[in-house]
Design a protein around this motif. Sequence first.
Motif: not given
Length: 352
Positions: A1-6, A26-36, A185-188
């Motif tokens: 299951m995803s906690d965030l969908k764009i 972004v899946a539930s519980g995933e640590f996603t890093v936006l970088v650039g 928890r899901t972290m961005i």
Amino acid sequence: MSDLKILQLHKHYGAVHAVRGIDLEVASGEFTVLVGPSGCGKSTLLRCIAGLEEADGGRIEIGGRDVTWEKPRDRDIAMVFQSYALYPYMSVYENIAFGLRARKTASADIERRVKQAASMLGIGALLERRPRELSGGQRQRVAIGRAIVRDARLFLFDEPLSNLDTQLRDDMRAEIKRLHQELKRTMIYVTHDQIEAMTLADRIVLLRDGRIEQEGPPLELFDRPASVFVAAFLGSPKMNFIKAVAERGKAVVEGGDSLALPKNSTAEGPVILGLRPQHIYRAVEGQAGMNVKVDLVQVTGTRVIVTFRLGSTSVIADLEAGEPLNPGDDLTLGIDASRLLVFDPKTELRIG
């Protein structure tokens, strides 16, 4: 299951198209890093997720619910800012508790949550202090504590460590990683620092000019970058890029030297070779290698960064420290050909 969908998210600032049709899940519980790099749209994307910026097109779902036009307080998020954003005349306890009081949470529940968060972050002894009495690292812990007590579905971090010195940044990076493992928890997390991205992320989303250039697990982007841009952004020291002409399993470098291509490479004609400094090594006696002359030596402790020329190109090698080296020394080096990357010089996309 995803906690965030764009879905097809767009954001304009006048003539500037800051976010260009981004799709992200972004899946539930995933640590996603936006970088650039600066100006790539990562902070704008995070602020759109938070509701601090209004999207000009597309859809944002949190926990399966469309929140595209909802206010930040209704999105079930908690955010940690670069500037800490603490109230200077409130105690640490009151700063952490502020959001809970605004939501009319019961006093006993507030006390329990604040003390639990303070214990997790090692700031239990600081609850009566004011922000001005705290170090930068302690202030950042308070800001994180304020987010933790929210018990939100999404935790959003906007370059939270950029104001800290190197040692504190390293300490806080480990602290955030530990918190993610405990909270599940899901972290961005937004950063321009590729080391933060590599060490923190379950998944990296690398942005360029408002679009996603590549996304995936950190080692996938590091070992199999989709383009020269991705390969150049990730890794320290930076990847070497060498212009060459591929023919029959070899690449002839500008200046006359040649390198063996990976066995599965079918490249022919002009190419750009990508060679990470870590994939160059000192050849031992009796081992085939290339003879080079040392141009520059930088000792970092257990490693030594050596600069030399391969044909007409300046190349960096990240070697294990051994016998001392000096500019002008002759050195025999080997290359792990299986780790050599091949890019199309016109499209800058990886072809091998």
